[in-house]
Design an enzyme around this catalytic site. Structure first.
Site, PDB file in Angstrom:
ATOM      1  N   TYR A 150      -7.137  -5.926  -5.166  1.00  0.00           N
ATOM      2  CA  TYR A 150      -8.536  -5.855  -4.726  1.00  0.00           C
ATOM      3  C   TYR A 150      -9.370  -7.022  -5.259  1.00  0.00           C
ATOM      4  O   TYR A 150     -10.491  -7.247  -4.814  1.00  0.00           O
ATOM      5  CB  TYR A 150      -9.183  -4.532  -5.149  1.00  0.00           C
ATOM      6  N   LYS A 206       6.360  -1.059  -7.391  1.00  0.00           N
ATOM      7  CA  LYS A 206       7.379  -1.278  -6.353  1.00  0.00           C
ATOM      8  C   LYS A 206       8.236  -2.454  -6.823  1.00  0.00           C
ATOM      9  O   LYS A 206       8.282  -3.518  -6.184  1.00  0.00           O
ATOM     10  CB  LYS A 206       6.714  -1.596  -5.007  1.00  0.00           C
ATOM     11  N   ASP A 231       6.381   4.708  -3.501  1.00  0.00           N
ATOM     12  CA  ASP A 231       6.623   5.558  -2.322  1.00  0.00           C
ATOM     13  C   ASP A 231       7.288   6.867  -2.745  1.00  0.00           C
ATOM     14  O   ASP A 231       6.937   7.944  -2.260  1.00  0.00           O
ATOM     15  CB  ASP A 231       7.449   4.825  -1.251  1.00  0.00           C
ATOM     16  N   ASP A 275      -5.239   4.023  -6.214  1.00  0.00           N
ATOM     17  CA  ASP A 275      -6.241   4.427  -5.229  1.00  0.00           C
ATOM     18  C   ASP A 275      -5.640   5.487  -4.297  1.00  0.00           C
ATOM     19  O   ASP A 275      -6.214   6.560  -4.060  1.00  0.00           O
ATOM     20  CB  ASP A 275      -6.647   3.171  -4.433  1.00  0.00           C
ATOM     21  N   ASP A 326      -5.912   9.970  -4.707  1.00  0.00           N
ATOM     22  CA  ASP A 326      -6.479  10.794  -3.632  1.00  0.00           C
ATOM     23  C   ASP A 326      -5.482  11.844  -3.172  1.00  0.00           C
ATOM     24  O   ASP A 326      -5.857  12.978  -2.860  1.00  0.00           O
ATOM     25  CB  ASP A 326      -6.904   9.924  -2.440  1.00  0.00           C
TER      26      ASP A 326
END
Ligand code: NAD
Length: 382
Positions: free
Chosen positions: A143, A194, A227, A251, A255
């Site tokens: 970001y 990852k 994942d 992020d 959620d």
């Protein structure tokens, strides 16, 4: 408790002031009954600050935030400010606080209270008793990474790009927060990246492993691909204690974990910075939900997320463990007793307003506090 604890309270917009009001009453209670010496200063943020000053956070408010021991933040935004200039959008006030206070570790607990398991979309046995914490890196990663942009290649092909980048200290400091937290919980950390497809993931894993070996080998450490972590969160979330991950994966995963618990109105958060010379971390505590303009001003808002954010403040900024547990236990008892705001209503529970919920939790805090001191007095003679 000798010195005063300086809290800056920024209720913000929409339901922010409504839920903050219930926490203000809790702070008064702590001062009256626990000699907590909280010194509260209240100020404007978001749309309310824009209306009064033409900016979503004044320099003066920013200075107060930096000088306070902790910031309690409600929520900002709403359709009223949809057309204000982009740089003055209500959300920018919050982004400025995060940036200038350098709040790099975002703590998002996902806890399922007894009796609320039916509010989740997952089967009750998968989530009942769930208590996990996601530590999301908040000030670096993709970001913020450079280069970023949209450009045109020499052959005329347009492209968009961002950069996922982490320095060694950026990973070490957020992983350090996760290991420290785990030591106070169930002593287990899952570090998520990852590493199979990203160089920054390989590096993340290497740095976390080295820090673990050097300083936290007593904590159980697992590495997991992001994942797989998303899958495991909905398959078997109770395997996790603390999850630490980058800004982007955090992020998304936080959620996902949030929804395991059923309602936005139940979810607190903390954002922590580096310890200062006095050992105290800069810190901001806020509910995960927004300003909920659809229910603002109707006494419908669930104040629990804000109350639990206050409990996090007691625990992480002031080391007031007993008081944090008192708030959490009082909330639990009230919910188990069957009082619910509209967002978490179910059959056989009574629907109550924001302030009636606040009354009930305060009453419960009084009861619990009285019974624990009675217990201590009688226990002392044994
Ligand atoms: P929201 O979280 O405000 O609301 C989503 C839904 O959840 C709404 O139906 C709302 O009524 C409900 N809800 C949220 N909190 C609740 C509570 N405590 N009790 C009962 N119900 C609750 O998200 P949104 O509708 O996407 O955004 C509304 C505004 O809030 C926007 O302006 C957005 O930018 C802003 N926002 C601010 C923050 C923040 O201040 N940190 C975070 C998210 C959104």
């Amino acid at each position: 408790m000798s010195s005063n604890k300086k809290i800056l309270m920024l209720p913000g917009d929409g339901i922010g002031p409504e839920v903050m009001h219930e926490v203000a009453r809790m702070i008064d209670w702590m001062n009256d009954h626990r000699g907590a010496a909280f010194e509260v200063q209240e100020d404007l943020a978001g749309g309310a600050a824009y209306d009064a000053h033409g900016t979503s956070l004044t320099d003066e408010t920013m200075a107060h935030a930096l000088a306070s021991d902790a910031v309690l933040f409600g929520s900002v935004g709403g359709p009223k400010w949809d057309n204000v200039p982009r740089e003055e959008r209500p959300e920018n006030g919050l982004l400025r606080l995060r940036k200038e206070m350098d709040l790099f570790a975002n703590l998002r607990p996902a806890t399922v209270f007894d009796g609320l398991a039916d509010a989740s979309s997952l089967k009750e046995d998968i989530i009942s008793g769930l208590d996990l914490m996601i530590v999301r890196e908040l000030t670096a990663g993709v970001y913020f990474g450079e280069p970023r942009g949209i450009d045109t290649l020499p052959d005329g092909t347009r492209r968009g790009f961002d950069t996922e980048v982490y320095t060694e200290p950026e990973i070490q400091r957020v992983a350090g927060v996760a290991f420290e937290l785990a030591r106070k919980r169930s002593n287990k950390v899952h570090s998520v990246e990852k590493a199979n497809v990203m160089e920054s993931g390989v590096f993340w894993r290497e740095v976390v492993t080295a820090l673990h070996e050097a300083e936290y080998s007593d904590v159980e450490l697992h590495h997991m691909y992001a994942d797989n972590c998303a899958m495991q969160l909905v398959r078997n979330p109770k395997q996790f204690d603390v999850i630490v991950t980058s800004n982007l994966f955090g992020d998304i995963l936080s959620d996902c974990a949030a929804m395991l618990t059923g309602s936005l109105g139940m979810l607190p958060s903390a954002s922590l910075g580096a310890p200062g010379a006095d050992g105290q971390r800069k810190a901001l505590y806020e509910p995960v939900h927004g300003s909920a303009p659809d229910i603002a001003g109707q006494r419908l808002a669930n104040p629990v997320a804000m109350m639990l954010s206050y409990a996090m403040m007691l625990r992480y900024s002031f080391d007031m463990m007993a008081e944090a547990e008192l708030v959490e236990q009082a909330v639990k008892n009230v919910l188990t007793g069957g009082l619910r705001t509209a967002d978490i209503m179910s059959e056989k529970t009574a629907r109550v307003s924001t302030d009636v919920m606040g009354d009930a939790v305060l009453r419960e805090m009084g009861k619990l506090s009285a019974s624990s001191s009675a217990h201590k007095v009688s226990g002392g003679g044994e």
